[in-house]
Design a protein around this motif. Structure first.
Motif, PDB file in Angstrom:
ATOM      1  N   MET A  43       1.007  -1.146   0.122  1.00  0.00           N
ATOM      2  CA  MET A  43      -0.067   0.045  -0.006  1.00  0.00           C
ATOM      3  C   MET A  43       0.842   1.279  -0.121  1.00  0.00           C
ATOM      4  SD  MET A  43      -3.132  -1.248   2.591  1.00  0.00           S
ATOM      5  CE  MET A  43      -3.717   0.356   3.116  1.00  0.00           C
ATOM      6  N   LEU A  44       1.829   1.061   0.722  1.00  0.00           N
ATOM      7  CA  LEU A  44       3.040   2.466   0.811  1.00  0.00           C
ATOM      8  C   LEU A  44       3.613   2.568  -0.529  1.00  0.00           C
ATOM      9  CD1 LEU A  44       4.265   4.458   2.722  1.00  0.00           C
ATOM     10  CD2 LEU A  44       6.023   3.075   3.378  1.00  0.00           C
ATOM     11  N   VAL A  45       4.146   1.434  -1.033  1.00  0.00           N
ATOM     12  CA  VAL A  45       4.588   1.739  -2.439  1.00  0.00           C
ATOM     13  C   VAL A  45       3.653   2.341  -3.612  1.00  0.00           C
ATOM     14  CG1 VAL A  45       5.500   0.199  -4.490  1.00  0.00           C
ATOM     15  CG2 VAL A  45       6.381  -0.346  -2.060  1.00  0.00           C
ATOM     16  N   PHE A  46       2.518   1.808  -3.622  1.00  0.00           N
ATOM     17  CA  PHE A  46       1.596   2.227  -4.748  1.00  0.00           C
ATOM     18  C   PHE A  46       0.820   3.850  -4.259  1.00  0.00           C
ATOM     19  CE2 PHE A  46       2.041  -2.014  -5.873  1.00  0.00           C
ATOM     20  CZ  PHE A  46       2.141  -1.845  -7.275  1.00  0.00           C
ATOM     21  N   ARG A  47       0.877   4.184  -2.847  1.00  0.00           N
ATOM     22  CA  ARG A  47       0.390   5.478  -2.450  1.00  0.00           C
ATOM     23  C   ARG A  47       1.396   6.614  -2.708  1.00  0.00           C
ATOM     24  NH1 ARG A  47      -3.529   3.282   2.179  1.00  0.00           N
ATOM     25  NH2 ARG A  47      -5.144   2.727   0.990  1.00  0.00           N
ATOM     26  N   GLU A  48       2.606   6.313  -2.369  1.00  0.00           N
ATOM     27  CA  GLU A  48       3.542   7.262  -2.289  1.00  0.00           C
ATOM     28  C   GLU A  48       4.352   7.520  -3.902  1.00  0.00           C
ATOM     29  OE1 GLU A  48       5.211   9.319  -0.167  1.00  0.00           O
ATOM     30  OE2 GLU A  48       3.914   8.977   1.563  1.00  0.00           O
ATOM     31  N   PRO A  49       4.102   8.599  -4.206  1.00  0.00           N
ATOM     32  CA  PRO A  49       4.402   9.083  -5.696  1.00  0.00           C
ATOM     33  C   PRO A  49       5.984   8.729  -5.964  1.00  0.00           C
ATOM     34  CG  PRO A  49       3.115  10.814  -4.844  1.00  0.00           C
ATOM     35  CD  PRO A  49       3.231   9.652  -3.708  1.00  0.00           C
ATOM     36  N   GLU A  50       6.845   8.982  -5.054  1.00  0.00           N
ATOM     37  CA  GLU A  50       8.228   8.508  -5.248  1.00  0.00           C
ATOM     38  C   GLU A  50       8.674   7.155  -5.309  1.00  0.00           C
ATOM     39  OE1 GLU A  50      12.330   9.113  -2.577  1.00  0.00           O
ATOM     40  OE2 GLU A  50      10.546  10.287  -2.245  1.00  0.00           O
ATOM     41  N   LEU A  51       7.697   6.380  -4.428  1.00  0.00           N
ATOM     42  CA  LEU A  51       7.899   4.923  -4.372  1.00  0.00           C
ATOM     43  C   LEU A  51       7.281   4.266  -5.684  1.00  0.00           C
ATOM     44  CD1 LEU A  51       7.378   4.546  -0.644  1.00  0.00           C
ATOM     45  CD2 LEU A  51       9.684   4.450  -1.905  1.00  0.00           C
ATOM     46  N   ARG A  52       6.119   4.773  -6.012  1.00  0.00           N
ATOM     47  CA  ARG A  52       5.282   4.332  -7.218  1.00  0.00           C
ATOM     48  C   ARG A  52       6.052   4.334  -8.342  1.00  0.00           C
ATOM     49  NH1 ARG A  52      -0.503   6.251  -7.024  1.00  0.00           N
ATOM     50  NH2 ARG A  52       0.517   7.939  -7.471  1.00  0.00           N
ATOM     51  N   SER A  53       6.832   5.529  -8.595  1.00  0.00           N
ATOM     52  CA  SER A  53       7.771   5.684  -9.839  1.00  0.00           C
ATOM     53  C   SER A  53       8.978   4.622  -9.729  1.00  0.00           C
ATOM     54  CB  SER A  53       8.153   7.186  -9.810  1.00  0.00           C
ATOM     55  OG  SER A  53       9.049   7.167 -10.801  1.00  0.00           O
ATOM     56  N   ALA A  54       9.426   4.580  -8.454  1.00  0.00           N
ATOM     57  CA  ALA A  54      10.541   3.714  -8.491  1.00  0.00           C
ATOM     58  C   ALA A  54       9.969   2.136  -8.510  1.00  0.00           C
ATOM     59  CB  ALA A  54      11.137   3.651  -7.031  1.00  0.00           C
ATOM     60  N   ILE A  55       8.935   1.752  -8.134  1.00  0.00           N
ATOM     61  CA  ILE A  55       8.509   0.411  -8.420  1.00  0.00           C
ATOM     62  C   ILE A  55       8.149   0.032  -9.707  1.00  0.00           C
ATOM     63  CG2 ILE A  55       6.056   0.729  -8.136  1.00  0.00           C
ATOM     64  CD1 ILE A  55       8.258  -2.071  -6.424  1.00  0.00           C
ATOM     65  N   MET A  56       7.793   1.063 -10.318  1.00  0.00           N
ATOM     66  CA  MET A  56       7.623   0.812 -11.965  1.00  0.00           C
ATOM     67  C   MET A  56       8.656   0.413 -12.625  1.00  0.00           C
ATOM     68  SD  MET A  56       4.292   1.179 -12.113  1.00  0.00           S
ATOM     69  CE  MET A  56       3.066   1.802 -11.290  1.00  0.00           C
ATOM     70  N   ASP A  57       9.875   0.973 -12.299  1.00  0.00           N
ATOM     71  CA  ASP A  57      11.183   0.542 -13.032  1.00  0.00           C
ATOM     72  C   ASP A  57      11.536  -0.938 -12.556  1.00  0.00           C
ATOM     73  OD1 ASP A  57      11.363   3.012 -13.986  1.00  0.00           O
ATOM     74  OD2 ASP A  57      12.551   3.632 -12.331  1.00  0.00           O
ATOM     75  N   ARG A  58      10.981  -1.557 -11.467  1.00  0.00           N
ATOM     76  CA  ARG A  58      11.508  -2.915 -11.179  1.00  0.00           C
ATOM     77  C   ARG A  58      10.626  -3.871 -11.697  1.00  0.00           C
ATOM     78  NH1 ARG A  58      14.068  -3.314  -5.149  1.00  0.00           N
ATOM     79  NH2 ARG A  58      15.710  -1.755  -5.691  1.00  0.00           N
ATOM     80  N   PHE A  59       9.485  -3.399 -12.323  1.00  0.00           N
ATOM     81  CA  PHE A  59       8.528  -4.377 -13.046  1.00  0.00           C
ATOM     82  C   PHE A  59       9.341  -5.281 -13.981  1.00  0.00           C
ATOM     83  CE2 PHE A  59       4.894  -2.903 -10.251  1.00  0.00           C
ATOM     84  CZ  PHE A  59       4.607  -3.891  -9.949  1.00  0.00           C
TER      85      PHE A  59
END
Length: 199
Positions: A116-132
């Motif tokens: 939930m934190l990953v997908f709610r925090e804009p900075e983290l959401r951007s970073a996780i997209m790279d990791r997909f």
């Protein structure tokens, strides 16, 4: 499913995994209590009773404490252990059941909070997209092992990309609903993919 990791086996590796998990647990608690942006590495280190230099031996950045996915080894092992006659998608669905059985309620709640934190925090959401992209590599490798095809086979990679896209959409949807059962949402998403994504 964002990167490839192996299960720690030796005593030293298990101790390191335990320390890494403790650091992540304290970090996630502080992020919930005071917000991601307001939490510092020094605060996380103090909560985990380690020095900042020790923190950086386990995580290169504060962001990495959230992006680290400890469930990958469980996922890989459970998927590869599924009966050979199952299709790759059926093996993934069966893996969800294995995770339900093997992961404690508190551990899964911690993981749900992390997602939930990953997908709610804009900075983290951007970073996780790279990791997909790493997730596609991981899934293609597992699927190649199960099917006897090459991990760089066009159809294997295309299939892995479709699965990762569906998983990403499921996580985004679950993050928007604090009461969502993430594993149930994930299973429903994979079932929809298995049915050919009918609309």
């Amino acid at each position: 499913m964002t990167s490839s990791r192996s299960e720690p086996t030796g005593l030293r590796e298990r101790k390191k995994a335990k320390t890494r998990a403790a650091i992540q647990r304290h970090a996630l608690r502080l992020f919930r209590e005071q917000g991601y942006g307001a939490t510092t590495v020094d605060q996380i280190a103090a909560a985990a009773e380690i020095s900042p230099s020790t923190f950086f031996r386990y995580f290169p950045t504060k962001e990495a404490t959230v992006l680290y996915d400890a469930f990958d080894p469980v996922l890989v092992a459970a998927t590869l252990a599924q009966p050979a006659e199952l299709t790759p998608l059926a093996a993934l669905r069966a893996t969800v059941d294995v995770i339900r059985e093997q992961v404690s309620g508190q551990d899964w709640e911690d993981e749900r909070q992390r997602q939930m934190l990953v997908f709610r925090e804009p900075e983290l959401r951007s970073a996780i997209m790279d990791r997909f992209a790493d997730g596609i590599e991981l899934l293609a490798g597992m699927t190649a092992q199960r099917t006897g095809r090459a991990a760089d086979d066009f159809e294997v990679r295309n299939w892995a990309g479709a699965v990762v896209g569906v998983i990403m959409a499921a996580f985004l949807g679950a993050a928007a609903d604090p009461e969502a059962d993430t594993l149930a949402v994930l299973d429903r998403a994979v079932a929809h993919l298995e049915a050919g994504l009918p609309l």
